[in-house]
Design a protein around this motif. Structure first.
Motif, PDB file in Angstrom:
ATOM      1  N   LEU A 153       0.826  -1.205   0.000  1.00 16.94           N
ATOM      2  CA  LEU A 153       0.000   0.000   0.000  1.00 16.94           C
ATOM      3  C   LEU A 153       0.860   1.254   0.000  1.00 16.94           C
ATOM      4  CD1 LEU A 153      -2.835  -0.960   2.538  1.00 16.94           C
ATOM      5  CD2 LEU A 153      -2.679  -1.404   0.090  1.00 16.94           C
ATOM      6  N   LEU A 154       1.969   1.250   0.776  1.00 13.99           N
ATOM      7  CA  LEU A 154       2.875   2.405   0.804  1.00 13.99           C
ATOM      8  C   LEU A 154       3.526   2.622  -0.551  1.00 13.99           C
ATOM      9  CD1 LEU A 154       4.694   2.251   4.264  1.00 13.99           C
ATOM     10  CD2 LEU A 154       3.700   4.282   3.212  1.00 13.99           C
ATOM     11  N   SER A 155       3.997   1.534  -1.156  1.00 12.38           N
ATOM     12  CA  SER A 155       4.659   1.643  -2.455  1.00 12.38           C
ATOM     13  C   SER A 155       3.716   2.233  -3.494  1.00 12.38           C
ATOM     14  CB  SER A 155       5.155   0.268  -2.896  1.00 12.38           C
ATOM     15  OG  SER A 155       5.733   0.333  -4.175  1.00 12.38           O
ATOM     16  N   ASN A 156       2.438   1.773  -3.504  1.00 13.56           N
ATOM     17  CA  ASN A 156       1.462   2.325  -4.446  1.00 13.56           C
ATOM     18  C   ASN A 156       1.220   3.800  -4.178  1.00 13.56           C
ATOM     19  OD1 ASN A 156       1.129  -0.069  -5.791  1.00 13.56           O
ATOM     20  ND2 ASN A 156      -0.732  -0.670  -4.702  1.00 13.56           N
ATOM     21  N   ALA A 157       1.111   4.169  -2.889  1.00 10.42           N
ATOM     22  CA  ALA A 157       0.850   5.569  -2.550  1.00 10.42           C
ATOM     23  C   ALA A 157       1.969   6.466  -3.046  1.00 10.42           C
ATOM     24  CB  ALA A 157       0.671   5.708  -1.034  1.00 10.42           C
ATOM     25  N   VAL A 158       3.214   6.057  -2.812  1.00 11.07           N
ATOM     26  CA  VAL A 158       4.351   6.865  -3.265  1.00 11.07           C
ATOM     27  C   VAL A 158       4.409   6.902  -4.785  1.00 11.07           C
ATOM     28  CG1 VAL A 158       6.865   7.070  -3.235  1.00 11.07           C
ATOM     29  CG2 VAL A 158       5.640   6.423  -1.145  1.00 11.07           C
ATOM     30  N   LYS A 159       4.126   5.768  -5.408  1.00  9.42           N
ATOM     31  CA  LYS A 159       4.206   5.677  -6.864  1.00  9.42           C
ATOM     32  C   LYS A 159       3.209   6.630  -7.532  1.00  9.42           C
ATOM     33  CE  LYS A 159       3.939   1.529  -8.586  1.00  9.42           C
ATOM     34  NZ  LYS A 159       3.340   0.275  -9.103  1.00  9.42           N
ATOM     35  N   PHE A 160       1.972   6.694  -6.986  1.00 11.04           N
ATOM     36  CA  PHE A 160       0.915   7.457  -7.631  1.00 11.04           C
ATOM     37  C   PHE A 160       0.774   8.879  -7.069  1.00 11.04           C
ATOM     38  CE2 PHE A 160      -0.330   3.041  -8.406  1.00 11.04           C
ATOM     39  CZ  PHE A 160      -0.534   3.082  -9.779  1.00 11.04           C
ATOM     40  N   THR A 161       1.749   9.325  -6.285  1.00  9.25           N
ATOM     41  CA  THR A 161       1.708  10.684  -5.731  1.00  9.25           C
ATOM     42  C   THR A 161       2.896  11.481  -6.256  1.00  9.25           C
ATOM     43  OG1 THR A 161       0.640   9.879  -3.721  1.00  9.25           O
ATOM     44  CG2 THR A 161       1.671  12.038  -3.614  1.00  9.25           C
ATOM     45  N   THR A 162       2.632  12.629  -6.866  1.00 15.15           N
ATOM     46  CA  THR A 162       3.705  13.471  -7.418  1.00 15.15           C
ATOM     47  C   THR A 162       3.951  14.714  -6.583  1.00 15.15           C
ATOM     48  OG1 THR A 162       2.097  14.557  -8.868  1.00 15.15           O
ATOM     49  CG2 THR A 162       3.300  12.660  -9.761  1.00 15.15           C
ATOM     50  N   GLU A 163       2.994  15.133  -5.772  1.00 10.33           N
ATOM     51  CA  GLU A 163       3.200  16.272  -4.887  1.00 10.33           C
ATOM     52  C   GLU A 163       2.347  16.081  -3.638  1.00 10.33           C
ATOM     53  OE1 GLU A 163      -0.046  19.358  -6.855  1.00 10.33           O
ATOM     54  OE2 GLU A 163       2.089  19.617  -7.280  1.00 10.33           O
ATOM     55  N   GLY A 164       2.766  16.709  -2.564  1.00 10.36           N
ATOM     56  CA  GLY A 164       2.080  16.504  -1.296  1.00 10.36           C
ATOM     57  C   GLY A 164       2.797  15.441  -0.485  1.00 10.36           C
ATOM     58  N   GLY A 165       2.096  14.383  -0.124  1.00 13.60           N
ATOM     59  CA  GLY A 165       2.761  13.353   0.641  1.00 13.60           C
ATOM     60  C   GLY A 165       1.844  12.207   1.026  1.00 13.60           C
ATOM     61  N   VAL A 166       2.366  11.403   1.977  1.00 14.44           N
ATOM     62  CA  VAL A 166       1.702  10.166   2.387  1.00 14.44           C
ATOM     63  C   VAL A 166       1.650  10.133   3.909  1.00 14.44           C
ATOM     64  CG1 VAL A 166       1.775   7.654   2.341  1.00 14.44           C
ATOM     65  CG2 VAL A 166       2.529   8.956   0.333  1.00 14.44           C
ATOM     66  N   THR A 167       0.496   9.698   4.459  1.00 12.21           N
ATOM     67  CA  THR A 167       0.339   9.582   5.909  1.00 12.21           C
ATOM     68  C   THR A 167      -0.077   8.159   6.254  1.00 12.21           C
ATOM     69  OG1 THR A 167      -0.345  11.896   6.107  1.00 12.21           O
ATOM     70  CG2 THR A 167      -0.864  10.433   7.955  1.00 12.21           C
ATOM     71  N   VAL A 168       0.676   7.528   7.153  1.00  7.62           N
ATOM     72  CA  VAL A 168       0.372   6.168   7.618  1.00  7.62           C
ATOM     73  C   VAL A 168      -0.223   6.280   9.019  1.00  7.62           C
ATOM     74  CG1 VAL A 168       1.285   3.899   8.180  1.00  7.62           C
ATOM     75  CG2 VAL A 168       2.238   5.194   6.253  1.00  7.62           C
TER      76      VAL A 168
END
Length: 792
Positions: free
Chosen positions: A541-556
């Motif tokens: 899930l993390l890998s997909n989130a980073v892959k499909f995000t170009t700006e902003g970020g990811v929160t777990v």
């Protein structure tokens, strides 16, 4: 004189017809298990059929048959009720029905079911009482066992021919067994939401509803008969045995055991008519047998057939004149005759019915498969005859053969697929071992410039991505084959979440994204579960989130909620500000080979297997996984699993395992020079001494000549492979034969790992090499008491 002779011949014909009628009646009773009886109201004379004697377990020749003696066979606690029923019916002319116990002369108690109607003269006076009689012990015991155990009840209900259902006071039902479709043509799913009485004839519905209300009110079991409407419009007679039970909420319901009684109703009608017109009924039973598609025949102990129905002519191509008097085994294919003779002898000896599939040889044709069911006419039958019902099963045998062939083809295809995936994995993992390993070593070098370090990081990232693709394909193949097994152990959920975030920090920095971890302060310090598989799902899930995000970020986010049975629900969610997903896309995302949009395959890459694998792993753990989001604004993927709380101390940290290895001498056998060099550098950095050889034969010779603490053994090598080399080392005996041998191979399938262990290896490490895993494995064996060798 001529008239006298004619009268005698006519009477002889009538006697023969009556004898045939009674023979057919006895045969029908033996097959159905239903006997009949009659009491003359004027003389008190009682008559039983052969089946009634059989049910009571008494000998017709020695048992004095009177009404008093018959009533004396009832259980002492049931005798008064039986007497009252008989007396009341004779006095009032009303019919009766009951289920009571009898006690056989050998002391065995059996439950019987009896129904009776009266016969009256022209003035309405009762002249006789006529009834049918059946042993229902086995059926009632089966129903009682089903009520005592709901799971066993459900399994029984789903597989017996009777319909089993639980009915509420209004006639609605939460469960009805699959047999209902055979009875009235409607499937349980089609009947859902409807009431039982909706499927009965309108004039018979009060019978069912009144009985239902009475059973619920009194708790006394009831048996009722009524007519049901088949889906095709036909009317079907049914018998419903009703018993009150209590559900898990303390509410009363009624368990109904329903069976079709069309044949029995027809038989009962025939029996009544037979008693009234005994000399004219024999032809009706013969007509029944002679118009059935199945073959009906009587078989004597020597195999001869005194009666054979016309259906036999169609199967064997012989006239009945050609078949009557011949032995049954004469019509069989020679190879099948011994089996039939054994079955006939066994039925004669034990009295138990039996079914056998065998081949018969038609006149001038190919062998035909048939199924024969054999049972004794009666235990006390002086002729010792069997009743056989035979039907052709050629089409069924053809279908069975086709199904077997299809199964073999499917298994062969699955095996070929598994072998292909294993070979593909091995061929890809072998060069990847060097790419991943040396890229990791090069990345640790302090002499690299910034540009060169960026190149190395891209090599490492690309090789790790390729390895992830390989692992996805293999994981999905294992899940499809049911070959994945969970490994529950103690783990720290906070450490699990932190480790996943730390692994993705580098990728987030490279893309200029923020990466945050939010945790519930009430997260327990320890849970029991497969942390490796949980980490795999989280990283996917993390890998997909980073892959499909170009700006902003990811929160777990990691949190826990109370569960049941000492468990808690561990919840992990990954929220991103990337491309987002729609509700319609979420429905397909967890299917294999599927991504949010076909164009993403070119833009972002990927196999489309990661989420499918994640879903199957989460569901294996008893949890659930899903997602929600808005296109263009981001998405949240989450999963939760129920896990038991852990007690005791935490597991040893990986770093401690590495530091605890100490000094040791390792032998590595691998035919790839790059792999030998890589492992030498890695183990040298751990303070270990490493010697290398190129094949299994050299490995065997090396352990003969020098003292080693452990051997790392590749499997595929020239001259002698790793499996044969391991067997050869184990065969040396003494301390040398006990040296720990760990497979270091690109063969990672479960069967391949098992093959290594069966050859005598102590453990397995996969290529490309996971340095931490290798350090833990070496530590385990080098510090184990049984691995401390004194060789040389």
């Amino acid at each position: 004189m001529a008239q006298l002779a004619a009268d005698m011949l006519e009477k002889r014909e009538e006697a023969l017809s009556a004898r045939e009628s009674l023979e057919m009646l006895d045969m029908a009773e033996a097959v159905s298990g239903v006997g009949h009886w009659r009491v003359d109201a004027l003389t008190g004379e009682l008559k039983w059929s052969e089946q009634v004697y059989h049910v009571h377990g008494v000998d017709p020749d020695s048992f004095e048959l009177t009404v008093a003696n018959a009533l004396a066979l009832y259980h002492p606690d049931d005798r008064a009720e039986a007497e009252a029923k008989v007396r009341g019916s004779l006095e009032t002319g009303e019919p009766y029905a009951f289920k009571l116990r009898i006690v056989r002369p050998d002391g065995e108690v059996r439950l019987v079911q009896s129904q009776a109607v009266t016969q009256s003269d022209a003035q309405g006076r009762v002249t006789a009482l006529f009834g049918v009689y059946q042993d229902i012990t086995d059926r009632e015991e089966a129903l009682n066992r089903a009520r005592r155990n709901e799971n066993r009840y459900r399994l029984l209900a789903d597989n017996i021919s009777d319909v089993i259902t639980r009915v509420k006071a209004d006639g609605s039902s939460n469960y009805i067994s699959p047999a209902v479709e055979r009875v009235i043509g409607w499937s349980p799913m089609e009947m859902a939401g409807k009431k039982a009485q909706d499927f009965l004839l309108e004039e018979d519905r009060p019978i069912f509803l009144n009985a239902l209300a009475e059973v619920l009110k009194t708790g006394e079991p009831r048996r009722v008969q009524y007519r049901a409407q088949h889906r095709n419009g036909e009317i079907r007679w049914a018998e419903n045995n009703m018993q009150r039970v209590q559900n898990s909420r303390g509410e009363h319901e009624v368990v109904c055991c329903i069976r079709t009684i069309d044949d029995r109703k027809a038989l009962e009608d025939e029996l009544v008519q037979t008693l009234e017109k005994s000399r004219r009924q024999g032809s009706r039973y013969r007509l029944l047998a002679e118009n059935m598609a199945d073959v009906i025949c009587r078989v004597r102990p020597d195999g001869t057939c005194p009666y054979l129905s016309p259906a036999g002519e169609q199967i064997l191509g012989l006239s009945r004149e050609e078949m009557i008097g011949r032995k049954a085994q004469d019509f069989l294919v020679e190879a099948d005759r011994p089996r039939l003779l054994r079955v006939l002898a066994e039925v004669h000896r034990t009295g138990k019915s039996a079914t056998l599939e065998y081949r018969v040889q038609p006149k001038g044709g190919e062998p035909v498969w048939v199924e024969g069911s054999f049972r004794k006419v009666a235990e006390d039958d002086p002729e010792g005859e069997l009743i056989a019902v035979i039907r052709e099963i050629g089409p069924r045998k053809v279908l069975e053969a086709e199904l077997t062939a299809a199964k073999d083809r499917a298994e062969a295809a699955a095996k070929a697929k598994s072998e292909f995936l294993a070979n593909m994995s091995h061929e890809l993992r072998t060069p990847l071992t060097s790419v991943v390993g040396f890229a990791g070593l090069l990345g640790q070098s302090r002499s690299l410039g910034d540009e060169e370090r960026r190149y190395v990081e891209r090599i490492a990232a690309g090789s790790e991505a390729l390895l992830a693709v390989i692992n996805d394909i293999l994981d999905y193949s294992k899940l499809e084959a049911g070959a994945v097994e969970l490994d529950p152990h103690r783990f720290d959920p906070l450490a699990l979440a932190q480790a996943g975030v730390e692994l993705m920090e580098g990728q987030c920095r490279a893309k200029g994204l923020y990466l945050k971890l939010e945790t519930d302060p009430d997260l327990p310090p320890g849970l029991i579960g497969d942390s490796g598989r949980l980490r795999q799902v989280l990283l996917n899930l993390l890998s997909n989130a980073v892959k499909f995000t170009t700006e902003g970020g990811v929160t777990v986010t990691a949190s826990c909620e109370p569960g049941t049975d000492g468990r808690v629900w561990l919840s992990l969610s990954v929220k991103d500000t990337g491309v987002g997903v729609s509700d319609a896309q979420v429905e397909q995302l967890f299917d294999r080979f599927t991504q949010a949009d076909a164009s993403t395959t070119r833009t972002f890459g990927g196999t489309g297997l990661g989420l499918a694998i994640s879903r199957q792993l989460v569901e294996m753990m008893g949890g659930e996984i899903s997602a929600f989001g808005t296109p263009g604004e981001g998405s949240t993927f989450w999963f939760q699993v129920p896990l038991p709380m852990a007690d005791g101390a935490e597991d040893q940290a990986e770093g401690e395992a590495v530091r605890a290895i100490g000094a040791a001498r390792i032998l590595m056998a691998d035919d790839a020079p790059a792999n030998r060099e890589l492992v030498s550098v890695l183990l040298g950095g751990m303070g270990l001494t490493v010697d290398t050889v190129e094949n299994g034969a050299e490995a065997v010779e090396a352990v003969r000549q020098d003292a080693y603490d452990l051997v790392l053994m590749d499997v595929h090598m020239p001259v002698m492979d790793g499996l044969d080399a391991t067997r050869a080392i184990r065969g040396l005996g003494g301390g040398i034969g006990r040296i720990p041998i760990i497979a270091l191979t690109a063969n990672v399938g479960r069967e391949q790992v098992q093959t290594c262990l069966e050859a005598g290896m102590n453990g397995h490490l996969a290529k490309p090499i996971d340095v931490n895993q290798m350090a833990r494995t070496l530590s385990d064996w080098l510090n184990a008491d049984e691995a401390r060798l004194a060789v040389g």
